[in-house]
Design a protein around this motif. Structure first.
Motif, mmCIF file in Angstrom:
data_model
loop_
_atom_site.group_PDB
_atom_site.id
_atom_site.type_symbol
_atom_site.label_atom_id
_atom_site.label_comp_id
_atom_site.label_asym_id
_atom_site.label_seq_id
_atom_site.Cartn_x
_atom_site.Cartn_y
_atom_site.Cartn_z
ATOM 1 N N UNK A 173 56.512 -85.574 -6.277
ATOM 2 C CA UNK A 173 57.553 -84.806 -7.332
ATOM 3 C C UNK A 173 56.687 -83.767 -7.654
ATOM 4 N N UNK A 174 57.455 -82.648 -7.601
ATOM 5 C CA UNK A 174 56.874 -81.234 -8.211
ATOM 6 C C UNK A 174 57.539 -80.905 -9.324
ATOM 7 N N UNK A 228 47.280 -79.612 -10.039
ATOM 8 C CA UNK A 228 47.564 -78.628 -10.832
ATOM 9 C C UNK A 228 47.383 -77.287 -10.285
ATOM 10 N N UNK A 229 48.445 -76.404 -9.978
ATOM 11 C CA UNK A 229 48.499 -75.012 -9.612
ATOM 12 C C UNK A 229 48.441 -74.286 -10.584
ATOM 13 N N UNK A 230 47.382 -73.615 -11.146
ATOM 14 C CA UNK A 230 47.538 -72.718 -12.138
ATOM 15 C C UNK A 230 47.572 -71.344 -11.787
ATOM 16 N N UNK A 231 47.965 -70.467 -12.759
ATOM 17 C CA UNK A 231 48.334 -68.967 -12.222
ATOM 18 C C UNK A 231 49.158 -68.961 -11.100
ATOM 19 N N UNK A 245 61.446 -77.274 -1.339
ATOM 20 C CA UNK A 245 60.268 -76.304 -1.168
ATOM 21 C C UNK A 245 60.332 -75.474 -2.401
ATOM 22 N N UNK A 246 59.263 -75.446 -3.116
ATOM 23 C CA UNK A 246 58.940 -74.551 -4.152
ATOM 24 C C UNK A 246 58.242 -73.271 -3.432
ATOM 25 N N UNK A 254 55.210 -74.941 -1.731
ATOM 26 C CA UNK A 254 54.826 -76.332 -2.163
ATOM 27 C C UNK A 254 56.088 -77.161 -1.626
ATOM 28 N N UNK A 255 55.704 -78.248 -0.933
ATOM 29 C CA UNK A 255 56.764 -78.843 -0.452
ATOM 30 C C UNK A 255 56.880 -80.582 -1.124
ATOM 31 N N UNK A 256 58.059 -81.007 -1.379
ATOM 32 C CA UNK A 256 57.933 -82.335 -1.881
ATOM 33 C C UNK A 256 59.202 -82.888 -1.600
ATOM 34 N N UNK A 257 59.565 -84.299 -2.237
ATOM 35 C CA UNK A 257 60.823 -84.876 -2.073
ATOM 36 C C UNK A 257 61.763 -84.756 -3.099
ATOM 37 N N UNK A 258 61.166 -84.290 -4.350
ATOM 38 C CA UNK A 258 61.895 -83.879 -5.545
ATOM 39 C C UNK A 258 61.255 -82.724 -6.538
#
Length: 455
Positions: A173-174, A228-231, A245-246, A254-258
């Motif tokens: 989860x993203x 945690x991806x800050x900034x 894909x975000x 950043x890839x994820x399923x949701x």
């Protein structure tokens, strides 16, 4: 008999209806989404029910420290979400039943103003009903904000209102957005055993909260495995099959399923005839109100998230109560945001009231500050609690409590004595001299107050 017509059935709407009915008015509530609004049906009640399940999972996972071995607990997300939705519907039905018992008429339809003294309700069959009103209260709430580059599909790219239709556990989860909503969902899904990446455009999570509290949450979350991806500002969210894909502004992906979009809220004020009736909206579409919930149109009030004042169900309800008391001539105390207590339902929870660390650091408020860690508390040790603290702010001269922060399990319950002290202008010594149970987590509140004593 004076008639009050309320457009919207959220906390600001149904609480104002109960007060108006108690004060002898004829009350009509026009609502199209379900009594309770988003707070009950798609936001507060559902999300906190999900979080309650996540808390149990956290307890099971960490039970080993207490000598209890639980092998690989798993979550049945379909059953969890079925329970969430059933509880939300039950709560909505309970509130509607209460309104009926108090003599409130509930009209299931979409309401709009026809001037400042009339509401038109459009029913499901397309027919219309008209209601003249001595006063109108707008309580239409707000909806999740979406962007052209990040459109939800209800399946894998989701707003926070759509997550309860998931029937399988996401592989990854993203969560985009590190405000209160984003942090709560990231914390909950991580606790349910789902890998989570939190994308934050700011330097830290919860940029609007106490910095020490936010740091504890980020430290705990990363220790438990959250990325945690800050900034890292989101540029777009896309889906290809089962992969979301975000894309970030710096080109990273950043890839994820949701993906959950937690990008803030927009008010539900369009198409209601508000401006035509003389109601003033700000640039964001929120209704401008004063401290007794009046709009610029005579006889028209507003309460809740559609005002953008402080997006909490408790504040919405208070705005609605104040509005009806003001209109119907009852005693009124204008809304005072300086004594509002709030909570972030993460693990650990973060509860706050009154003056903030930011105000103190900026020199806006003079205050002595003390922070008492929970790790030294006997009850916390018994329960295996190692993270969290109590922070108190007091005025240098009077020693009155100005504010406080509690970080830890059930902080939402522990903040109440601090909120009471702030509201009633108690001193640190008065708080310190109040008996607490030993052992108890609340004992740390008294201990922090004792540290603020001046001979």
């Amino acid at each position: 008999m004076t008639r009050v017509v309320i457009v919207g059935g959220g906390p600001g709407g149904y609480e104002s209806a109960l007060v108006a009915a108690q004060l002898g008015a004829e009350v009509v509530v026009v609502d199209s989404d379900g009594i309770g609004g988003s707070a009950v049906l798609t936001d507060c009640v559902p999300s906190k029910t999900l979080i309650a399940t996540a808390e149990v999972m956290t307890d099971l996972i960490e039970a080993g420290e207490l000598g209890i071995e639980v092998d690989h607990p798993t979550v049945d997300l379909r059953r969890v979400n079925d329970r969430v939705k059933a509880l939300a519907q039950a709560q909505s039905a309970d509130i509607e039943g209460r309104l009926a018992r108090e003599g409130v008429t509930v009209v299931h339809g979409r309401g709009r103003l026809d001037g400042p003294a009339k509401v038109i309700a459009t029913l499901a069959d397309g027919s219309e009903q008209s209601y003249d009103a001595g006063a109108i209260l707008i309580a239409t709430g707000a909806a999740p904000r979406v962007l052209p580059t990040a459109q939800p599909d209800g399946e894998r790219i989701l707003t926070w209102e759509q997550v309860y239709d998931l029937d399988t556990v996401p592989e990854h989860m993203i969560v985009v957005g590190s405000g209160v909503t984003g942090a709560e969902f990231a914390s909950a899904y991580q606790a349910l055993g789902i890998p989570v990446t939190l994308v934050s455009s700011r330097e830290r999570v919860l940029p609007g909260e106490d910095p020490d509290a936010a740091q504890v949450l980020e430290d705990v979350s990363t220790r438990r495995g959250m990325t945690v991806l800050g900034q890292s500002r989101m540029q777009s969210v896309t889906r290809s099959g089962d992969v979301v894909t975000v894309t970030l502004a710096d080109g990273r992906e950043v890839t994820g399923s949701h993906c959950i979009l937690a990008l803030g809220s927009v008010p539900n004020t369009a198409g209601l005839g508000l401006e035509e009736a003389g109601v003033i909206l700000d640039e964001g579409g929120f209704v401008k109100v004063d401290r007794v919930s009046r709009t610029a149109a005579r006889g028209v009030y507003a309460a809740g998230d559609c005002t953008g004042v402080f997006m909490l169900a408790s504040v919405a309800a208070m705005q609605g109560r104040i509005a009806m008391a003001h209109f119907l001539g009852d005693a009124v105390k204008p809304l005072d945001l300086s004594v509002v207590s709030s909570n972030v339902f993460t693990a650990p929870e973060i509860a706050t009231v009154g003056v903030t660390q930011k105000q103190v650091d900026a020199g806006e408020v003079l205050a002595d500050v003390v922070m008492q860690p929970l790790a030294t508390n006997a009850r916390a040790k018994m329960q295996g609690i190692t993270d969290g603290f109590v922070k108190l702010f007091v005025a240098p001269g009077s020693r009155n409590l100005l504010g406080g922060v509690v970080v830890g399990p059930r902080a939402s319950e522990l903040i109440h004595p601090v909120a009471l002290a702030v509201t009633e202008r108690l001193t640190a010594d008065q708080l310190a001299h109040t008996f607490t149970v030993y052992p108890s987590i609340s004992g740390s509140i008294a201990e922090a107050a004792r540290r603020l004593h001046q001979a």
